[in-house]
Design a protein around this motif. Structure first.
Motif, PDB file in Angstrom:
ATOM      1  N   TYR A  80       0.560   2.666  -1.777  1.00 36.87           N
ATOM      2  CA  TYR A  80       1.067   1.478  -1.108  1.00 36.87           C
ATOM      3  C   TYR A  80       2.178   1.821  -0.117  1.00 36.87           C
ATOM      4  CZ  TYR A  80       4.390   2.154  -4.933  1.00 36.87           C
ATOM      5  OH  TYR A  80       5.279   2.703  -5.816  1.00 36.87           O
ATOM      6  N   GLN A 110       2.046 -10.584  -0.812  1.00 37.08           N
ATOM      7  CA  GLN A 110       2.865 -11.420   0.061  1.00 37.08           C
ATOM      8  C   GLN A 110       3.702 -12.366  -0.794  1.00 37.08           C
ATOM      9  OE1 GLN A 110       0.602 -13.171   3.330  1.00 37.08           O
ATOM     10  NE2 GLN A 110       1.622 -15.124   2.978  1.00 37.08           N
ATOM     11  N   GLU A 165       6.832  -2.718   3.466  1.00 41.46           N
ATOM     12  CA  GLU A 165       7.007  -3.123   4.860  1.00 41.46           C
ATOM     13  C   GLU A 165       8.353  -3.829   5.023  1.00 41.46           C
ATOM     14  OE1 GLU A 165       3.629  -5.380   6.108  1.00 41.46           O
ATOM     15  OE2 GLU A 165       2.199  -3.839   5.476  1.00 41.46           O
ATOM     16  N   GLY A 170      -6.301  -7.499   3.027  1.00 39.48           N
ATOM     17  CA  GLY A 170      -5.581  -6.709   4.014  1.00 39.48           C
ATOM     18  C   GLY A 170      -6.042  -7.014   5.418  1.00 39.48           C
ATOM     19  N   ARG A 201       1.636  -8.074  10.208  1.00 42.33           N
ATOM     20  CA  ARG A 201       2.378  -6.816  10.296  1.00 42.33           C
ATOM     21  C   ARG A 201       3.886  -7.081  10.312  1.00 42.33           C
ATOM     22  NH1 ARG A 201      -0.224  -2.097  13.922  1.00 42.33           N
ATOM     23  NH2 ARG A 201      -2.451  -2.469  13.574  1.00 42.33           N
ATOM     24  N   THR A 209       1.826  -3.564   1.333  1.00 42.17           N
ATOM     25  CA  THR A 209       0.411  -3.320   1.584  1.00 42.17           C
ATOM     26  C   THR A 209      -0.088  -2.278   0.594  1.00 42.17           C
ATOM     27  OG1 THR A 209       0.438  -3.909   3.928  1.00 42.17           O
ATOM     28  CG2 THR A 209      -1.254  -2.373   3.224  1.00 42.17           C
ATOM     29  N   GLU A 244      -2.758  -7.157   0.349  1.00 34.17           N
ATOM     30  CA  GLU A 244      -1.344  -7.330   0.640  1.00 34.17           C
ATOM     31  C   GLU A 244      -0.700  -8.206  -0.424  1.00 34.17           C
ATOM     32  OE1 GLU A 244      -1.262  -8.895   4.605  1.00 34.17           O
ATOM     33  OE2 GLU A 244      -1.907  -6.997   5.506  1.00 34.17           O
ATOM     34  N   LYS A 247       6.922  -7.418   2.634  1.00 35.87           N
ATOM     35  CA  LYS A 247       5.558  -7.462   2.115  1.00 35.87           C
ATOM     36  C   LYS A 247       5.186  -6.057   1.661  1.00 35.87           C
ATOM     37  CE  LYS A 247       2.504  -8.544   5.273  1.00 35.87           C
ATOM     38  NZ  LYS A 247       1.638  -7.363   5.488  1.00 35.87           N
TER      39      LYS A 247
END
Length: 284
Positions: free
Chosen positions: A120, A204, A123, A191, A64, A167, A202, A165
């Motif tokens: 989406y 990343q 983050e 995820g 997170r 999601t 995710e 990131k």
């Protein structure tokens, strides 16, 4: 002792080497390890405090973003935070790492996601965000972790945001195909918040992993990986469980993580971290 003095004492301890103090540096994944569906058992909070009173240092190490951690996640007074799957690291008021998408990479990712009707969230350390057109669908799909949506920021354009990131809750293509089309700068991971199948996950940064975040902590405090206890259940926990001095996996988690671990304990519903802390002598 006042809180300021306590914080200074904690930082002084953090700057001693583990060889001198026999301190263990414990890194806890959040979803599926420390918490279940966003709920943290009181016994896990108590175990963190007991380990700290015994001189050990306990860090949250989560996929997170910092902005995705609400009061429930931070009930314990952690010694530091590794967020965004290792992309963001903070101890006290000091940010040790803040790796994010470039603007160009963000634009390319959004182009691909929009082409495939992606739903989406971007983050960012300070907020999680989406556009107004995606908000209703996000709230429909984000079934259990409403604590993340409590901090959702709705913006007119995402193009200038530099996220840690992304999601993805839905797209018309499997998440691995989406990542491949965006390019080698990103990789697809399952995820950690919602499991909606192969079309979710995710995105990343390829250069980021949780153990890299742990290494930033170790470099800052002058400790070695042998002093690390890493606890996790998902694929993004694999590197840290493999490379820590002691790896702890959660039963029912990713098979590769379980295979790499030194010990396996139950999940949060069965207070698995209490079991792990006791087996490792961190608490009575």
């Amino acid at each position: 002792m006042n809180s300021l003095s306590a914080q200074k004492d904690r930082l002084n301890l953090l700057n001693r080497s583990s060889e001198e103090t026999a301190v263990k540096f414990v890194f806890l994944d959040f979803d599926g390890t420390y918490a279940e569906d966003g709920h943290v058992p009181a016994e896990h909070v108590a175990a963190v405090g007991a380990a700290q009173r015994n001189g050990h240092k306990v860090f949250l190490c989560t996929g997170r973003p910092l902005s995705g951690l609400g009061p429930r996640a931070l009930q314990a007074n952690f010694d530091g935070l590794v967020c965004a799957a290792g992309g963001y690291v903070q101890i006290g008021g000091t940010v040790l790492r803040d790796q994010r998408y470039s603007e160009a990479l963000t634009r390319r990712a959004l182009e691909v996601l929009d082409r495939y009707e992606g739903v989406y969230i971007l983050e960012h350390p300070e907020y999680v965000c989406c556009t107004a057109s995606g908000e209703a669908r996000l709230r429909e799909l984000f079934r259990t972790h409403t604590d993340m949506l409590d901090r959702l920021k709705v913006v007119d354009s995402l193009a200038t945001v530099r996220p840690s990131k992304i999601t993805v809750l839905f797209s018309d293509r499997p998440i691995r195909e989406v990542a491949a089309e965006i390019g080698p700068e990103v990789r697809a991971m399952p995820g950690s918040v919602e499991d909606l199948g192969t079309v979710s996950g995710e995105l990343q940064l390829s250069v980021v992993d949780k153990f890299g975040g742990i290494e930033a902590v170790l470099a800052h405090i002058g400790a070695s990986p042998e002093a690390v206890v890493a606890c996790g259940d998902g694929l993004n926990d694999l590197e840290m469980v493999e490379r820590a001095g002691t790896g702890v996996a959660i039963a029912g988690g990713n098979p590769d993580v379980i295979a790499a671990a030194d010990i396996v304990v139950p999940g949060p519903r069965e207070l698995g971290l209490v079991t792990a802390f006791r087996q490792l002598g961190l608490i009575e």
